[in-house]
Design a protein around this motif. Structure first.
Motif, short mmCIF file in Angstrom:
data_model
loop_
_atom_site.label_atom_id
_atom_site.label_comp_id
_atom_site.label_asym_id
_atom_site.label_seq_id
_atom_site.Cartn_x
_atom_site.Cartn_y
_atom_site.Cartn_z
N ASP A 46 -5.38 51.98 -19.23
CA ASP A 46 -6.79 52.26 -18.97
C ASP A 46 -7.19 51.53 -17.70
OD1 ASP A 46 -9.66 52.50 -19.06
OD2 ASP A 46 -9.53 52.76 -21.23
N VAL A 165 -4.54 54.94 -14.46
CA VAL A 165 -4.88 56.21 -15.09
C VAL A 165 -3.59 56.91 -15.51
CG1 VAL A 165 -5.91 58.49 -14.75
CG2 VAL A 165 -7.02 56.46 -13.79
N THR A 167 -1.53 60.09 -16.06
CA THR A 167 -1.67 61.42 -15.46
C THR A 167 -0.87 62.50 -16.17
OG1 THR A 167 0.13 60.95 -13.92
CG2 THR A 167 -2.12 60.42 -13.20
N GLN A 197 -8.81 58.39 -25.27
CA GLN A 197 -9.59 58.23 -24.04
C GLN A 197 -11.09 58.15 -24.27
OE1 GLN A 197 -6.97 60.38 -24.46
NE2 GLN A 197 -6.17 61.10 -22.51
N LEU A 200 -15.25 61.94 -22.36
CA LEU A 200 -14.65 62.32 -21.09
C LEU A 200 -15.64 63.10 -20.23
CD1 LEU A 200 -11.24 63.56 -22.51
CD2 LEU A 200 -11.71 61.35 -21.46
N THR A 550 -12.06 69.68 -18.48
CA THR A 550 -11.94 68.23 -18.51
C THR A 550 -11.44 67.68 -17.17
OG1 THR A 550 -10.94 66.34 -19.64
CG2 THR A 550 -9.58 68.32 -19.46
N ASP A 552 -10.03 64.72 -17.13
CA ASP A 552 -8.92 63.82 -17.47
C ASP A 552 -7.61 64.50 -17.05
OD1 ASP A 552 -8.18 61.34 -19.44
OD2 ASP A 552 -6.69 62.94 -19.55
#
Length: 665
Positions: A46, A165, A167, A197, A200, A550, A552
């Motif tokens: 994170d 982060v 990926t 997470q 988001l 999203t 993310d």
């Protein structure tokens, strides 16, 4: 550390409250389920600090507050928790803060926990159970809970935080999972991966992209749905007229940031009435929504009678009956009457026990009749009317849900007076313990909320009911009643209205654009014929879950590869795409479209999933659904990792951040 077996590795993507709650449950269950001769390495990934994560990070305005009293926030299980693992009680936010007021400083109970900064420390030293803390105080509490969980882990379990982060995650269902991190060449290699997470961001929807394009053409301002703490408000000029669509918590935060946050101040008179002293830098805020009024104020009192025994009418037995039925269920027709009866039970239990002078029947006689009658029957109406003489003591869901329904005002000024009176009465009621029956209803509302995920998982609701009932009306109704701001925020709203800086638009708000004037427009049937023009528009609400849009990167890649499945509820009459990650209701394993079923090595928890009613922290003694799921998942993880014969040590994927605690070797 030398082990007879190679270390097991768990990667948790996200290190906010949900991940912290899972870690606390791993620590609680490890003595029973983890073999001491093997190392378990847990990677937390994170970019934000572990414990608070992004939403509750310290680095946000001190003006922003929680919408819960300090005594109503906990991260710990208690005697009401229906879990298989051990109950490990811990302090609520209020109880934790109390240690600072008496000088013992609760950080002493969690080695290496950093002391809060001076402003937060000053707040904690004066915080009472009925105060609404700043979000920075909650950040400090969550940091402490995380450190305590670390300290409770056995020596064979070690945690490393990667400030990065995630990926991508790849790997076969029967083999190691590779979690790639931004800016790192080597992936983390894991036996199991948990996606936690939290809430988001999403790319703007089509309507928001169109309004953003309008704003660019005319040099105006448009802000799409998003977290208020992250909104860039600098483009809003002093005196600029701004339309805000949404009257919930996002609006309340924006109101604070655009008034006090720009140098204004509130002054209290002897009777407690607030007056706003403007700085001259504030914009003018025009606010409206579907209901046209702010969320109901949070109660600021405790139950005056005994706690209602919940659930009573909408618990496991009632769900068993609903699920076993032969026909698809309509939420409003088949389920809501039981939900309403449960909420009513909580309300009247408190009224009869705490304020018997306002009732006309003995409780045993009332509840015997209440239990056998249907909520919407004429007999139930007659019972309540006879037993509860005061209309203000009766529960009226329709009046609560749509307070401006069928009301029409000739001028905005007339609407302004009505809304101001509504808000003032609501705040007064929610701060007067004489109306503690409202808190009984609130507790029953929470109980109902926690039961619904099982009904959804059973697949018994029609697609239209999930779309319009559960994710539509019910979500809004629950938030309107249960997730409102503290009373002082609504008193501030009244002061800002008096100062002319907040103006009310009405219910069923319609927002548009006017190319001729280059302005955004707002209209409401509450004030027919009146149109408000503004040079800025803020969508004052959080975006809902949406796998299609999203931001993310990990979820986006998994979804496009078919490794995540969106929850789709369909029947011959309707198809509902919820935007949520579909997970196995038993263990939270993501449903992989390529595999055609749950992925055995990937789990998702919390807000983006179809496991609704999963708030990361909870009110004490409410048997929180998230705590139950955290415990079940933690136990399953430990069993699986302990049994899995991992083929080789995992690469740590770069240098982890120093947590200040090394647990284990």
């Amino acid at each position: 550390m030398s082990n007879a077996r190679t270390a097991a590795v768990l990667v948790v993507v996200g290190a906010g409250p949900r991940a912290t709650g899972l870690l606390e449950r791993i620590a609680a269950n490890a003595p029973e389920l983890w073999s001491g001769d093997r190392e378990l390495l847990i990677h937390l990934v994170d970019p934000h600090p572990p414990g608070p994560g992004r939403i509750w990070r310290h680095e946000q305005s001190p003006l922003l507050r929680m919408n819960s009293m300090a005594e109503d926030v906990t991260m710990f299980t208690d005697e009401t928790s229906t879990i298989d693992g051990p109950v490990r009680p811990g302090p609520s936010l209020a109880e934790w803060a109390a240690a600072f007021s008496d000088g013992t400083e609760a950080r002493a109970h969690a080695p290496h926990a950093p002391s809060p900064d001076p402003d937060v420390l000053a707040e904690l030293r004066t915080l009472t159970g009925t105060d609404f803390p700043t979000r920075r105080a909650q950040s400090a509490y969550l940091t402490w809970v995380f450190r305590r969980a670390l300290g409770d882990l056995p020596p064979s379990v070690r945690v490393e935080w990667h400030r990065a982060v995630a990926t991508a995650v790849t790997g076969p269902a029967d083999g190691p999972q590779h979690v790639r991190l931004a800016g790192r060449t080597a992936p983390l290699v894991a036996d199991l991966v948990v996606l936690a997470q939290g809430h988001l961001e999403s790319a703007p929807a089509v309507e928001h992209r169109a309004r953003a394009a309008f704003a660019r053409r005319h040099n105006r301002v448009h802000l799409p749905p998003g977290l208020s703490a992250d909104a860039d408000l600098s483009a809003l000029r002093p005196g600029e007229h701004v339309i805000l669509r949404g009257f919930g918590l996002a609006f309340v935060d924006l109101m604070a940031l655009l008034t006090e946050g720009r140098g204004g101040a509130f002054r209290a008179s002897a009777d407690g009435t607030l007056t706003y002293l403007p700085s001259g830098r504030e914009p003018v805020l025009h606010v409206g929504s579907r209901r046209g009024v702010p969320y109901h104020s949070k109660t600021r009192y405790r139950l005056q009678g005994p706690r209602p025994p919940l659930p009573r009418h909408f618990g496991p037995a009632a769900l068993d009956t609903l699920i076993a039925g032969g026909r698809p269920l309509d939420l409003r027709r088949d389920v809501w009457p039981l939900m309403a009866k449960e909420i009513g039970f909580g309300h009247y239990h408190e009224l009869f026990h705490a304020h018997p002078e306002r009732t006309a029947l003995p409780w045993p006689e009332f509840v015997t009749a209440y239990d056998r009658l249907d909520w919407y029957s004429t007999e139930m109406t007659a019972l309540i009317t006879a037993a509860v003489p005061g209309r203000e003591d009766r529960l009226d869901f329709e009046a609560l849900d749509r307070p401006l329904q069928d009301l029409v005002f000739v001028t905005p000024e007339a609407l302004r007076g009505h809304v101001r009176d509504h808000v003032a009465r609501d705040v007064a009621r929610r701060e007067d313990a004489a109306h503690s029956a409202d808190l009984g209803a609130f507790l029953a509302l929470l109980s109902v909320y926690g039961q619904l995920p099982r009904l959804v998982a059973a697949g018994r609701l029609t697609a239209r009911s999930v779309a319009d009932g559960l994710d539509g009306w019910w979500h809004g109704f629950f938030s309107f009643l249960a997730s409102g701001p503290p009373g002082f925020r609504l008193r501030q709203l009244l002061a800002l209205s008096e100062a002319g800086l907040v103006r009310f638009l009405g219910a069923d708000l319609r927002v548009g654009t006017d190319e001729a004037t280059g302005t955004f427009t707002a209209a409401s049937p509450t004030v027919p014929g009146h149109i408000t023009h503004a040079t800025a528009l803020i969508e004052a609400y959080l975006p809902g879950p949406n796998l299609d849009r999203t931001r993310d990167p990990l979820l986006r890649r998994l979804y496009r590869a078919g490794a995540l499945t969106e929850e789709v509820v369909d029947d011959p009459a309707h198809t509902h795409r919820s935007g949520r990650i579909r997970v196995d209701p038993e263990g939270g394993h993501v449903v992989d479209a390529v595999l055609g079923g749950p992925h055995p090595r990937r789990i998702a928890l919390g807000a983006p999933t179809d496991s609704r009613a999963q708030a990361a922290f909870a009110r004490p003694r409410t048997d929180a659904p998230a705590f139950r799921q955290n415990d079940a998942v933690a136990r399953a993880l430990l069993r699986s990792l302990n049994a899995d014969q991992h083929t080789g040590p995992a690469d740590h994927g770069g240098s982890p951040a120093d947590l200040g605690v090394r647990v284990g070797g």
